[in-house]
Design a protein around this motif. Structure first.
Motif, mmCIF file in Angstrom:
data_model
loop_
_atom_site.group_PDB
_atom_site.id
_atom_site.type_symbol
_atom_site.label_atom_id
_atom_site.label_comp_id
_atom_site.label_asym_id
_atom_site.label_seq_id
_atom_site.Cartn_x
_atom_site.Cartn_y
_atom_site.Cartn_z
ATOM 1 N N ASP A 83 0.846 -1.196 0.000
ATOM 2 C CA ASP A 83 0.000 0.000 0.000
ATOM 3 C C ASP A 83 0.882 1.247 0.000
ATOM 4 O OD1 ASP A 83 -2.155 1.627 0.088
ATOM 5 O OD2 ASP A 83 -2.903 0.949 2.036
ATOM 6 N N PRO A 84 1.588 1.499 -1.107
ATOM 7 C CA PRO A 84 2.542 2.611 -1.154
ATOM 8 C C PRO A 84 1.899 3.981 -1.043
ATOM 9 C CG PRO A 84 2.266 1.630 -3.327
ATOM 10 C CD PRO A 84 1.574 0.715 -2.358
ATOM 11 N N ALA A 85 0.601 4.087 -1.335
ATOM 12 C CA ALA A 85 -0.056 5.387 -1.283
ATOM 13 C C ALA A 85 -0.048 5.970 0.130
ATOM 14 C CB ALA A 85 -1.486 5.264 -1.792
ATOM 15 N N LYS A 86 0.058 5.129 1.131
ATOM 16 C CA LYS A 86 0.054 5.596 2.521
ATOM 17 C C LYS A 86 1.411 6.149 2.969
ATOM 18 C CE LYS A 86 -3.645 2.578 4.228
ATOM 19 N NZ LYS A 86 -4.012 1.520 5.215
ATOM 20 N N ILE A 87 2.429 5.933 2.152
ATOM 21 C CA ILE A 87 3.771 6.405 2.511
ATOM 22 C C ILE A 87 3.944 7.832 1.990
ATOM 23 C CG2 ILE A 87 6.243 5.953 2.355
ATOM 24 C CD1 ILE A 87 4.616 3.857 3.914
ATOM 25 N N LYS A 88 3.819 8.794 2.882
ATOM 26 C CA LYS A 88 3.938 10.197 2.499
ATOM 27 C C LYS A 88 5.400 10.665 2.455
ATOM 28 C CE LYS A 88 -0.499 10.358 2.389
ATOM 29 N NZ LYS A 88 -1.172 10.300 1.059
ATOM 30 N N THR A 89 6.202 10.083 3.333
ATOM 31 C CA THR A 89 7.623 10.433 3.376
ATOM 32 C C THR A 89 8.448 9.155 3.297
ATOM 33 O OG1 THR A 89 7.144 12.348 4.786
ATOM 34 C CG2 THR A 89 9.437 11.611 4.668
ATOM 35 N N HIS A 90 9.217 9.014 2.245
ATOM 36 C CA HIS A 90 10.037 7.824 2.039
ATOM 37 C C HIS A 90 11.472 8.139 2.487
ATOM 38 C CE1 HIS A 90 11.999 4.419 0.225
ATOM 39 N NE2 HIS A 90 10.856 3.957 -0.274
ATOM 40 N N ALA A 91 11.978 7.399 3.444
ATOM 41 C CA ALA A 91 13.293 7.683 4.026
ATOM 42 C C ALA A 91 14.408 7.721 2.979
ATOM 43 C CB ALA A 91 13.618 6.648 5.096
ATOM 44 N N ALA A 92 14.381 6.781 2.043
ATOM 45 C CA ALA A 92 15.439 6.739 1.025
ATOM 46 C C ALA A 92 15.345 7.933 0.078
ATOM 47 C CB ALA A 92 15.364 5.431 0.250
ATOM 48 N N PHE A 93 14.115 8.310 -0.304
ATOM 49 C CA PHE A 93 13.941 9.465 -1.181
ATOM 50 C C PHE A 93 14.389 10.747 -0.475
ATOM 51 C CE2 PHE A 93 10.244 7.278 -3.641
ATOM 52 C CZ PHE A 93 11.169 6.397 -4.198
ATOM 53 N N GLU A 94 14.138 10.817 0.833
ATOM 54 C CA GLU A 94 14.605 11.961 1.609
ATOM 55 C C GLU A 94 16.126 12.044 1.580
ATOM 56 O OE1 GLU A 94 12.632 14.370 3.533
ATOM 57 O OE2 GLU A 94 11.299 13.540 1.987
ATOM 58 N N MET A 95 16.772 10.894 1.664
ATOM 59 C CA MET A 95 18.231 10.865 1.614
ATOM 60 C C MET A 95 18.734 11.343 0.260
ATOM 61 S SD MET A 95 21.105 10.365 3.110
ATOM 62 C CE MET A 95 20.674 9.470 4.605
ATOM 63 N N PHE A 96 18.124 10.858 -0.814
ATOM 64 C CA PHE A 96 18.563 11.270 -2.150
ATOM 65 C C PHE A 96 18.407 12.779 -2.342
ATOM 66 C CE2 PHE A 96 17.202 6.779 -3.521
ATOM 67 C CZ PHE A 96 18.447 6.283 -3.206
ATOM 68 N N ALA A 97 17.310 13.345 -1.823
ATOM 69 C CA ALA A 97 17.095 14.781 -1.941
ATOM 70 C C ALA A 97 18.153 15.550 -1.148
ATOM 71 C CB ALA A 97 15.692 15.137 -1.438
ATOM 72 N N PHE A 98 18.508 15.018 0.021
ATOM 73 C CA PHE A 98 19.522 15.665 0.853
ATOM 74 C C PHE A 98 20.884 15.609 0.170
ATOM 75 C CE2 PHE A 98 22.552 15.787 4.431
ATOM 76 C CZ PHE A 98 22.141 16.970 5.038
ATOM 77 N N ILE A 99 21.201 14.488 -0.422
ATOM 78 C CA ILE A 99 22.484 14.341 -1.112
ATOM 79 C C ILE A 99 22.612 15.346 -2.251
ATOM 80 C CG2 ILE A 99 23.801 12.805 -2.633
ATOM 81 C CD1 ILE A 99 24.187 12.221 0.319
ATOM 82 N N LYS A 100 21.521 15.641 -2.934
ATOM 83 C CA LYS A 100 21.542 16.649 -3.999
ATOM 84 C C LYS A 100 21.934 18.014 -3.426
ATOM 85 C CE LYS A 100 20.476 14.554 -7.851
ATOM 86 N NZ LYS A 100 21.414 14.581 -9.017
ATOM 87 N N LYS A 101 21.412 18.329 -2.249
ATOM 88 C CA LYS A 101 21.755 19.593 -1.600
ATOM 89 C C LYS A 101 23.239 19.617 -1.208
ATOM 90 C CE LYS A 101 17.113 20.242 0.353
ATOM 91 N NZ LYS A 101 16.319 20.364 1.600
ATOM 92 N N VAL A 102 23.729 18.470 -0.723
ATOM 93 C CA VAL A 102 25.146 18.381 -0.361
ATOM 94 C C VAL A 102 26.024 18.581 -1.594
ATOM 95 C CG1 VAL A 102 26.954 16.887 0.561
ATOM 96 C CG2 VAL A 102 24.680 16.871 1.602
ATOM 97 N N GLU A 103 25.595 18.011 -2.708
ATOM 98 C CA GLU A 103 26.351 18.143 -3.955
ATOM 99 C C GLU A 103 26.459 19.603 -4.381
ATOM 100 O OE1 GLU A 103 26.530 15.892 -8.291
ATOM 101 O OE2 GLU A 103 24.586 16.130 -7.300
ATOM 102 N N VAL A 104 25.368 20.348 -4.282
ATOM 103 C CA VAL A 104 25.376 21.771 -4.625
ATOM 104 C C VAL A 104 26.284 22.544 -3.680
ATOM 105 C CG1 VAL A 104 23.968 23.865 -4.733
ATOM 106 C CG2 VAL A 104 23.076 21.718 -5.649
ATOM 107 N N LEU A 105 26.218 22.217 -2.387
ATOM 108 C CA LEU A 105 27.087 22.870 -1.401
ATOM 109 C C LEU A 105 28.557 22.616 -1.716
ATOM 110 C CD1 LEU A 105 27.330 24.461 1.255
ATOM 111 C CD2 LEU A 105 27.244 22.263 2.469
#
Length: 367
Positions: free
Chosen positions: A186-208
């Motif tokens: 039931d993936p629709a119930k997952i509003k925040t995915h831990a791995a996707f959050e990590m990937f988004a954070f890594i993008k910010k680190v890359e820009v920094l």
């Protein structure tokens, strides 16, 4: 070469160095020395003609893990000799230097050196450098006051092609992101995915990181770098039907002096929802001025140019203790931490003679 093969045959991954240290201690005892053991490290003093000067030769006894043995063409624990090369785990990093230092002890016990020589065989260099840190703290407390001049030689692999006098700082960070857990059906119930959050954070680190290259570039050490996602883990492979509630990753940052103390704060500020912490205690930069006497001596004896290391090593601890130190060793730098690691046989004897030359020249007043 026989000694190097023996050293390679003794497994000594970081944290498991006791067997090789016992071998080294026993070898030194047979030569008539009384080595000192301290926090897993082995140290020995060889008294010289000028007891007001000292040279510290340092080699780490630990290796990285062997990895997949089937990927090796030669058994990594046999010390196979082929085409004038000795193959094996740690052959270049750094058991070739250990072999040279033990042979140096054999020579100096019969022919007293120009100055006091200290041999430090240290543990945990591949993890946190605590072996060298502990040895230098011991040396500073118990021996430093006896000398008017102290310098060091780190046996890290340079292929005897250059003398390294600097390296950037090193910060390993552990990142932890969080998300919703639940049944994978039931993936629709997952509003925040831990791995996707990590990937988004890594993008910010890359820009920094791109910003850091411009802001914190150093005239000697160059630009800082960020090794993104040196490891990443989320969920459990035994539960493939469950979304992970956290994701953990590591990054490897090589710093310049202006950046070093700011790393944790600047990374943490990118997203307060991601936890950022040190994986190991940060290691500061290493730097020996080019006009130091040990540098001039090494240049004259070896004929090699000066250089800086692209990665960190234990030079930083010598810098912290104000002991001018060069990095110069027989290993092949391009093959370390890789399958089919090797050291060229010719470099063993060449390094031994050059270490002898450095000791002799260091004892000459005014050189």
């Amino acid at each position: 070469m026989k000694l190097l093969k023996q050293l390679i045959s003794i497994e000594s991954v970081s944290g498991n160095e006791s067997a090789i240290q016992e071998f080294i201690k026993a070898y030194l005892v047979t030569l008539g020395f009384s080595p000192t053991s301290y926090k897993g490290n082995v140290m020995v003093k060889i008294s010289g003609q000028d007891t007001h000067k000292a040279l510290i030769f340092n080699a780490h006894v630990d290796t990285v893990a062997v990895g997949e043995i089937s990927s090796w063409e030669y058994n990594p624990f046999k010390g196979i000799v082929e085409d004038d090369k000795v193959y094996g785990l740690g052959a270049s990093d750094e058991k070739a230097t250990i072999a040279v230092m033990l042979h140096l002890a054999e020579i100096l016990v019969k022919q007293p050196p120009a100055v006091d020589v200290w041999l430090h065989f240290v543990v945990k260099e591949e993890v946190d450098g605590s072996g060298t840190k502990d040895c230098l703290e011991w040396f500073t407390e118990h021996e430093r006051r006896h000398y008017q001049e102290v310098a060091g030689v780190l046996g890290e692999p340079t292929g005897l092609a250059s003398i390294e006098v600097a390296h950037r700082g090193n910060v390993f960070l552990t990142l932890t992101s969080f998300g919703d857990s639940g049944h994978a059906s039931d993936p629709a119930k997952i509003k925040t995915h831990a791995a996707f959050e990590m990937f988004a954070f890594i993008k910010k680190v890359e820009v920094l990181g791109k910003k850091w290259e411009k802001t914190y570039s150093d005239s000697i050490l160059g630009k800082p770098t960020i090794g993104l996602l040196t490891s990443i883990s989320a969920g459990d492979k035994l539960s493939p039907n469950k979304f992970p509630d956290s994701c953990t990753a590591t990054i490897d940052i090589r710093t310049t002096p202006a950046l070093h103390e700011k790393v944790l704060a600047e990374i943490s500020a990118l997203d307060k929802k991601v936890k950022v912490s040190f994986s190991y205690p940060p290691l500061f930069y290493g730097n020996t001025n080019s006009d130091e006497r040990i540098v001039e001596v090494a240049k004259r004896v070896t004929g090699c140019p000066l250089d800086m290391s692209t990665w960190s090593n234990d030079l930083c601890f010598f810098t912290e203790h104000s002991i001018p130190t060069i990095v110069y060793g027989p290993g092949n730098k391009e093959r370390i931490h890789n399958v089919n690691e090797y050291c060229e046989v010719a470099n063993l004897q060449k390094c031994l003679k050059q270490y002898q030359g450095i000791i002799k020249a260091f004892g000459v007043t005014g050189l």
